[in-house]
Scaffold this motif. Structure first.
Motif, PDB file in Angstrom:
ATOM      1  N   ILE A  17      10.852 -35.140  38.036  1.00  0.00           N
ATOM      2  CA  ILE A  17      11.047 -33.871  38.741  1.00  0.00           C
ATOM      3  C   ILE A  17      11.260 -32.739  37.744  1.00  0.00           C
ATOM      4  O   ILE A  17      10.679 -31.655  37.876  1.00  0.00           O
ATOM      5  CB  ILE A  17      12.245 -33.980  39.708  1.00  0.00           C
ATOM      6  N   ALA A  18      12.095 -32.978  36.750  1.00  0.00           N
ATOM      7  CA  ALA A  18      12.345 -31.957  35.728  1.00  0.00           C
ATOM      8  C   ALA A  18      11.045 -31.582  35.014  1.00  0.00           C
ATOM      9  O   ALA A  18      10.758 -30.399  34.780  1.00  0.00           O
ATOM     10  CB  ALA A  18      13.379 -32.459  34.717  1.00  0.00           C
ATOM     11  N   VAL A  53      17.546 -34.605  42.730  1.00  0.00           N
ATOM     12  CA  VAL A  53      17.088 -33.249  42.431  1.00  0.00           C
ATOM     13  C   VAL A  53      18.158 -32.495  41.651  1.00  0.00           C
ATOM     14  O   VAL A  53      17.863 -31.795  40.677  1.00  0.00           O
ATOM     15  CB  VAL A  53      16.744 -32.490  43.728  1.00  0.00           C
ATOM     16  N   ARG A  54      19.403 -32.653  42.061  1.00  0.00           N
ATOM     17  CA  ARG A  54      20.519 -31.960  41.403  1.00  0.00           C
ATOM     18  C   ARG A  54      20.621 -32.382  39.949  1.00  0.00           C
ATOM     19  O   ARG A  54      20.876 -31.549  39.061  1.00  0.00           O
ATOM     20  CB  ARG A  54      21.814 -32.264  42.148  1.00  0.00           C
ATOM     21  N   ARG A  55      20.393 -33.663  39.672  1.00  0.00           N
ATOM     22  CA  ARG A  55      20.447 -34.128  38.283  1.00  0.00           C
ATOM     23  C   ARG A  55      19.319 -33.510  37.465  1.00  0.00           C
ATOM     24  O   ARG A  55      19.523 -33.110  36.325  1.00  0.00           O
ATOM     25  CB  ARG A  55      20.361 -35.658  38.221  1.00  0.00           C
ATOM     26  N   ALA A  56      18.117 -33.437  38.039  1.00  0.00           N
ATOM     27  CA  ALA A  56      16.983 -32.829  37.335  1.00  0.00           C
ATOM     28  C   ALA A  56      17.271 -31.375  37.005  1.00  0.00           C
ATOM     29  O   ALA A  56      17.015 -30.905  35.878  1.00  0.00           O
ATOM     30  CB  ALA A  56      15.717 -32.934  38.185  1.00  0.00           C
ATOM     31  N   ALA A  61      19.050 -27.032  33.226  1.00  0.00           N
ATOM     32  CA  ALA A  61      20.038 -26.005  32.909  1.00  0.00           C
ATOM     33  C   ALA A  61      20.636 -26.250  31.523  1.00  0.00           C
ATOM     34  O   ALA A  61      20.839 -25.314  30.744  1.00  0.00           O
ATOM     35  CB  ALA A  61      21.135 -25.988  33.969  1.00  0.00           C
ATOM     36  N   GLU A  62      20.913 -27.522  31.205  1.00  0.00           N
ATOM     37  CA  GLU A  62      21.444 -27.862  29.883  1.00  0.00           C
ATOM     38  C   GLU A  62      20.457 -27.495  28.776  1.00  0.00           C
ATOM     39  O   GLU A  62      20.858 -27.101  27.675  1.00  0.00           O
ATOM     40  CB  GLU A  62      21.752 -29.363  29.819  1.00  0.00           C
ATOM     41  N   GLU A  63      19.170 -27.620  29.067  1.00  0.00           N
ATOM     42  CA  GLU A  63      18.139 -27.316  28.089  1.00  0.00           C
ATOM     43  C   GLU A  63      17.822 -25.825  28.028  1.00  0.00           C
ATOM     44  O   GLU A  63      17.040 -25.376  27.192  1.00  0.00           O
ATOM     45  CB  GLU A  63      16.863 -28.103  28.414  1.00  0.00           C
ATOM     46  N   GLY A  64      18.422 -25.035  28.932  1.00  0.00           N
ATOM     47  CA  GLY A  64      18.191 -23.597  28.917  1.00  0.00           C
ATOM     48  C   GLY A  64      16.933 -23.144  29.622  1.00  0.00           C
ATOM     49  O   GLY A  64      16.528 -21.983  29.497  1.00  0.00           O
ATOM     50  N   VAL A  65      16.311 -24.041  30.386  1.00  0.00           N
ATOM     51  CA  VAL A  65      15.079 -23.692  31.093  1.00  0.00           C
ATOM     52  C   VAL A  65      15.387 -22.913  32.359  1.00  0.00           C
ATOM     53  O   VAL A  65      14.652 -21.990  32.741  1.00  0.00           O
ATOM     54  CB  VAL A  65      14.268 -24.967  31.427  1.00  0.00           C
TER      55      VAL A  65
END
Length: 241
Positions: A17-18, A53-56, A61-65
């Motif tokens: 998904i990510a 979905v929330r994990r993706a 978000a952690e990667e700054g995307v």
């Protein structure tokens, strides 16, 4: 609706998904600042539960995307990307002029090797002919923006590597060989996930997308002088043809 399996080729559903959302951003379906669909809509699209979905989204978000704003939703993070024009005369410094305070090219390594069939065809050589292979990286304002591998005929450019180390400019090096101008004969552009080496050298997050440019440059007589594979982080660069 996009259907995905919980594990495809060893890739967990949340990672799939990510990756799909990254591709939507790179492909222009989602632009900088756009709000992503709700978790419920994404869950429906990917046939997944909202926790997955929330994990993706958390990983992105952690990667700054993306960035999550409480009460408003999740948005594509507004990151200024450099625009690199691809045309008949493609030059690194000219193409990025005015977009960064500092632009530098860094030589990583070089060696002499035998041309593979692909390299030989691109350079108009016989398979197995000696070629010079150089590895380099381009940096804008201290941030890596490209990783390149370039092949040239050893017969014509035997000391290309040492000259590029001294001059720091491909145009100047070709000029030192008497090639006062050169042009782009062909460019093929594709996109894929960055490999381990690219993640490390370009300081990317796992799963990041790179744009791959496969290019052949020719001299004024139309003879191929270089074949290059350049990888650009899609989150930092856009290629304009």
């Amino acid at each position: 609706m996009t259907k995905m399996h919980s594990v495809a080729g060893g890739v967990a559903l949340w990672r799939q998904i990510a990756d799909a959302i990254r591709l939507d951003i790179v492909g222009g379906k989602l632009a900088n600042g756009d709000r992503l669909p709700t978790e419920a809509l994404l869950a429906q699209r990917f046939s997944a539960n909202r926790h997955t979905v929330r994990r993706a989204l958390a990983v992105l978000a952690e990667e700054g995307v993306v960035v999550a704003e409480q009460g408003r939703g999740t948005f594509v993070r507004s990151i200024r990307r450099l625009s690199y024009p691809i045309g008949k005369r493609t030059r690194f410094r000219e193409g990025l002029k005015g977009q960064a305070a500092s632009l530098t090219s860094v030589s990583i390594s070089d060696r002499i090797e035998n041309a593979t069939a692909r390299v030989a065809v691109a350079l108009g050589l016989k398979p197995g002919a000696k070629v010079v292979r150089t590895e380099g990286m381009s940096v804008a304002d201290g941030v890596p923006i490209s990783r390149s591998t370039t092949w040239l005929s050893y017969r014509r450019f035997p000391d290309f590597a040492s000259r590029i180390n001294q001059m720091g400019s491909t145009t100047l090096v070709f000029g030192s060989y008497g090639i006062t101008d050169y042009s782009r004969a062909s460019t093929r552009i594709s996109a894929r996930h960055a490999d381990v080496e690219e993640i490390q050298s370009l300081t990317l997050a796992p799963g990041a997308i790179v744009l791959v440019s496969e290019a052949v440059d020719v001299d004024p007589e139309g003879e191929a002088i270089s074949y290059a594979l350049s990888r650009f982080p899609a989150e930092r660069m856009e290629l304009v043809v």
